[in-house]
Design an enzyme around this catalytic site. Structure first.
Site, mmCIF file in Angstrom:
data_model
loop_
_atom_site.group_PDB
_atom_site.id
_atom_site.type_symbol
_atom_site.label_atom_id
_atom_site.label_comp_id
_atom_site.label_asym_id
_atom_site.label_seq_id
_atom_site.Cartn_x
_atom_site.Cartn_y
_atom_site.Cartn_z
ATOM 1 N N THR A 185 -4.386 10.501 16.237
ATOM 2 C CA THR A 185 -2.923 10.863 14.652
ATOM 3 C C THR A 185 -3.293 11.190 13.337
ATOM 4 O O THR A 185 -4.147 11.210 13.005
ATOM 5 C CB THR A 185 -2.322 9.164 14.112
ATOM 6 O OG1 THR A 185 -3.389 8.261 13.079
ATOM 7 C CG2 THR A 185 -1.540 7.908 14.797
ATOM 8 N N GLU A 328 1.995 8.431 18.407
ATOM 9 C CA GLU A 328 2.509 6.669 18.790
ATOM 10 C C GLU A 328 3.231 6.835 20.517
ATOM 11 O O GLU A 328 3.542 7.016 20.108
ATOM 12 C CB GLU A 328 2.326 6.243 17.660
ATOM 13 C CG GLU A 328 1.361 5.813 17.435
ATOM 14 C CD GLU A 328 1.503 6.740 15.593
ATOM 15 O OE1 GLU A 328 1.509 8.124 15.656
ATOM 16 O OE2 GLU A 328 0.647 6.056 14.837
ATOM 17 N N LYS A 439 10.645 3.650 -5.627
ATOM 18 C CA LYS A 439 11.959 1.828 -5.390
ATOM 19 C C LYS A 439 11.897 2.477 -7.442
ATOM 20 O O LYS A 439 11.539 1.859 -8.218
ATOM 21 C CB LYS A 439 11.094 0.899 -6.135
ATOM 22 C CG LYS A 439 10.801 0.949 -4.026
ATOM 23 C CD LYS A 439 9.831 0.343 -3.635
ATOM 24 C CE LYS A 439 9.141 0.470 -2.282
ATOM 25 N NZ LYS A 439 7.489 0.901 -1.901
ATOM 26 N N TRP A 444 16.126 1.414 -3.781
ATOM 27 C CA TRP A 444 15.704 2.881 -2.929
ATOM 28 C C TRP A 444 16.178 3.951 -3.664
ATOM 29 O O TRP A 444 17.513 4.687 -3.634
ATOM 30 C CB TRP A 444 15.803 2.506 -1.612
ATOM 31 C CG TRP A 444 14.507 1.744 -0.968
ATOM 32 C CD1 TRP A 444 13.744 0.568 -1.662
ATOM 33 C CD2 TRP A 444 14.595 1.190 0.074
ATOM 34 N NE1 TRP A 444 13.085 0.190 -0.847
ATOM 35 C CE2 TRP A 444 13.379 0.154 -0.085
ATOM 36 C CE3 TRP A 444 14.999 1.508 1.653
ATOM 37 C CZ2 TRP A 444 12.958 -0.409 1.306
ATOM 38 C CZ3 TRP A 444 14.459 0.605 2.231
ATOM 39 C CH2 TRP A 444 13.349 -0.592 2.518
HETATM 40 P P1 AMP Z 1 2.752 12.305 13.684
HETATM 41 O O1 AMP Z 1 2.069 10.902 14.488
HETATM 42 O O2 AMP Z 1 1.786 13.642 12.646
HETATM 43 O O3 AMP Z 1 3.565 13.450 14.300
HETATM 44 O O4 AMP Z 1 4.191 11.721 12.464
HETATM 45 C C1 AMP Z 1 4.932 11.023 13.178
HETATM 46 C C2 AMP Z 1 5.680 11.407 11.590
HETATM 47 O O5 AMP Z 1 5.908 12.401 10.986
HETATM 48 C C3 AMP Z 1 7.104 10.362 11.417
HETATM 49 O O6 AMP Z 1 6.673 8.601 11.646
HETATM 50 C C4 AMP Z 1 8.112 10.820 10.774
HETATM 51 O O7 AMP Z 1 7.585 9.722 9.156
HETATM 52 C C5 AMP Z 1 7.789 12.157 10.064
HETATM 53 N N1 AMP Z 1 7.952 12.872 11.292
HETATM 54 C C6 AMP Z 1 8.339 13.363 12.452
HETATM 55 N N2 AMP Z 1 9.400 13.784 12.794
HETATM 56 C C7 AMP Z 1 10.362 13.755 11.911
HETATM 57 C C8 AMP Z 1 11.548 13.962 11.419
HETATM 58 N N3 AMP Z 1 12.251 14.799 12.364
HETATM 59 N N4 AMP Z 1 12.571 14.137 10.653
HETATM 60 C C9 AMP Z 1 11.846 13.322 8.986
HETATM 61 N N5 AMP Z 1 10.141 12.798 9.430
HETATM 62 C C10 AMP Z 1 9.861 13.092 10.742
#
Ligand code: AMP
Length: 541
Positions: A185, A328, A439, A444
């Protein structure tokens, strides 16, 4: 009574053999410092077979981790198949990690060998001595002029391939639950955590990229993944494209908007995908390129600003195809394709629908839960809660139990850390990251919604909203705004623009103009960096 069907493993060798057998004539095109190279899937397949032998020759253990430190290229695609088809585990290293994080993940995964593009050697080499389990560094010469160190650990990719006989048989991985690939991650807090994909999860996930209401990858497509192959396996596009039999175009090291726009045009690309930052950068170039072959611009990784999607629709007739997922979740979990219930909607309503993250793809289950009680909340588009996910390509735990299960519920669902509302058609609307919500006075404020409204201002290039501690309201929003080159904007003008668009108490207490929104290693807005930058900021009273 048991079903009487053949029990064949869902494993990546099928993807390889299918591509080799049926799509040998399809093209793989890669841009590199030495110019553009075109090869066929047939030629690529022979190289994958040679590479399988190379992994044996290098003594990589039966399920050894094979690190890659590479751009998006046909060579990287060779590793994408050779490692898992021989039972090894592909570990795509993020080339933009800080050196300490890079060392941490390579050691944590126990990489035995790292394949590195020559152009990236200057990034990798300074930490090589700290990589505890890496015995060999294989340099893939992409024509860059970076010096190749003379060191007994360093080998040349082409020399190794030339010396190796192509593996002659059929690849076979009998246990579909065996690890195929891993990815860490991007870790906005704490150490990066390892997500380990199985053959089964990779195959099922690839299948879904072929479905019409997801990406609909088809044999006639020409696909250009801009999203890095080290970022959640380029959203599953490489495996999906091979399974479908698409042509693939790779950008290599030059990820500039101009280079990508010209590849899209020159190769009549039909499907591409990348984070919003990429498409923001390309927006000024749209008028100068014929992108009429494009049918899908997949966009996700962070919220797709409505204004960005609309700008593309107006300029080239094609809005973004919004998708949501996480490392994930392999990563595809939702896709926002148009549906029959959108028919008859106004263009404006459809633009709102496209700004949503979309509906869960088949086999992914989602629910929203009350953050305090854990109770499931209704899909009425009003209630918002923590988004949780379950499915056959969703992580059950992190490598070596990292995080202690805190990110999973008692019944085994992944807690995504995203806050969402869901409408009655199951279309997800992400409100925020749990930790990015502002917040204010017990309510929110969605930083994502606020950013969307700010980015709708014609003079704004990009904007990020962060929470600033406030004595009376707990937190209040600060807008960090980047103005487009040649434009001017004052805080008052921006607030005046926002006034009719958001609730009064959502209006930012302050606006700071900055040169650029800091980005993470995968090109997302780095709110963490912004929060550090504005630590101790005093809001006007
Ligand atoms: P990563 O594991 O680096 O791909 O990050 C995942 C996170 O990216 C998710 O939990 C979201 O917070 C954010 N994310 C991914 N796709 C989107 C989307 N289409 N809109 C908003 N947030 C997104």
């Amino acid at each position: 009574m048991l079903g009487l069907m053949q029990d064949r493993p869902l494993s990546l060798p099928h993807v390889f053999h299918r591509a080799e057998r049926m799509f040998g004539h399809k093209r793989l095109i890669t841009a590199s410092p030495a110019g553009e190279r075109e090869t066929t899937v047939a030629e690529w397949a022979v190289r994958v077979r040679r590479l399988a032998t190379v992994l044996d020759d290098l003594g990589v253990s039966a399920d050894g981790r094979v690190g890659t430190f590479c751009w998006n290229t046909d060579r990287h695609l060779e590793l994408y198949l050779a490692a898992p088809c021989t039972g090894r585990v592909l570990h795509t290293l993020n080339i933009r990690l800080f050196p300490e994080q890079l060392v941490y993940v390579a050691n944590h995964a126990e990489d035995e060998v790292v394949f590195v593009d020559r152009s990236l050697l200057p990034v990798l080499w300074p930490v090589v001595d700290q990589l505890e389990t890496v015995r060999t560094i294989v340099v893939i010469d992409d024509g860059a002029d970076a010096e190749i160190p003379s060191d007994p650990r360093v080998r040349d990719y082409e020399e190794l391939l030339a010396a190796a006989e192509p593996f002659a048989g059929r690849f076979s991985v009998e246990d579909e639950n065996a690890a195929a690939a891993m990815c860490y991650t991007s870790g906005t807090t704490g150490n990066p955590k390892g997500v380990v994909y199985s053959h089964r999860s990779a195959v099922l996930h690839s299948m879904v990229t072929l479905t019409a209401d997801a990406f609909g990858l088809a044999e006639r497509d020409v696909v250009l993944p801009v999203v890095p192959m080290f970022h959640a396996n380029a959203w599953g596009i490489p495996y999906g494209a091979l399974l479908a039999g698409c042509d693939l175009v790779f950008p290599g090291p030059n990820m500039s908007p101009a280079a990508i726009a010209s590849q899209l045009e020159r190769h009549r690309v039909t499907v591409t995908g990348g984070v919003p930052t990429i498409w923001m950068g390309m927006r000024p170039l749209l008028a100068d390129h014929d992108l009429s072959a494009l049918r899908a611009i997949i966009c996700g990784g962070s919220a797709v600003p409505r204004a960005l999607s609309e700008a593309y629709r107006e300029a080239i007739g094609l809005p973004m195809l919004h998708a949501w997922g996480m490392t994930e979740t392999s990563p595809i979990a939702t896709v926002s394709t148009p549906r029959s219930h959108h028919a008859g909607w106004t263009e404006d309503q459809r633009a709102d629908a496209r700004a949503r993250q979309g509906q869960a793809v088949p086999f992914v289950e989602l629910r929203i839960a009350d953050p305090d009680t854990g109770e499931e909340m209704p899909w009425d588009d009003e209630a918002s809660g923590e988004l949780q996910a379950a499915g056959p390509w969703i992580a059950a735990e992190y490598y070596r139990g990292e995080g202690g299960g805190a990110q999973f519920t008692a019944d085994g669902w992944l807690k995504t850390g995203d806050v969402a509302a869901v409408d009655r058609w199951g279309f997800v609307r992400l409100v925020d990251r749990t930790k990015d919500l502002v917040k204010s006075g017990g309510e929110w404020i969605s930083s994502v919604d606020l950013e969307n409204e700010i980015m709708a201002h014609p003079a704004v290039a990009e904007a990020a909203v962060i929470a600033i501690p406030h004595e009376k309201w707990t937190e209040r929003p600060l807008a960090c705004v980047v103005v487009k080159p040649g434009e001017s904007l004052t805080a008052d003008e921006l607030l005046e623009f926002l006034a009719p668009r958001v609730a009064k108490w959502w209006l930012p207490d302050a606006v700071e103009f900055i040169d650029e929104v800091p980005k993470t290693s995968v090109g997302k807005f780095s709110k963490k960096t912004l929060r550090e930058k504005f630590d101790g900021y005093s809001l006007p009273s």
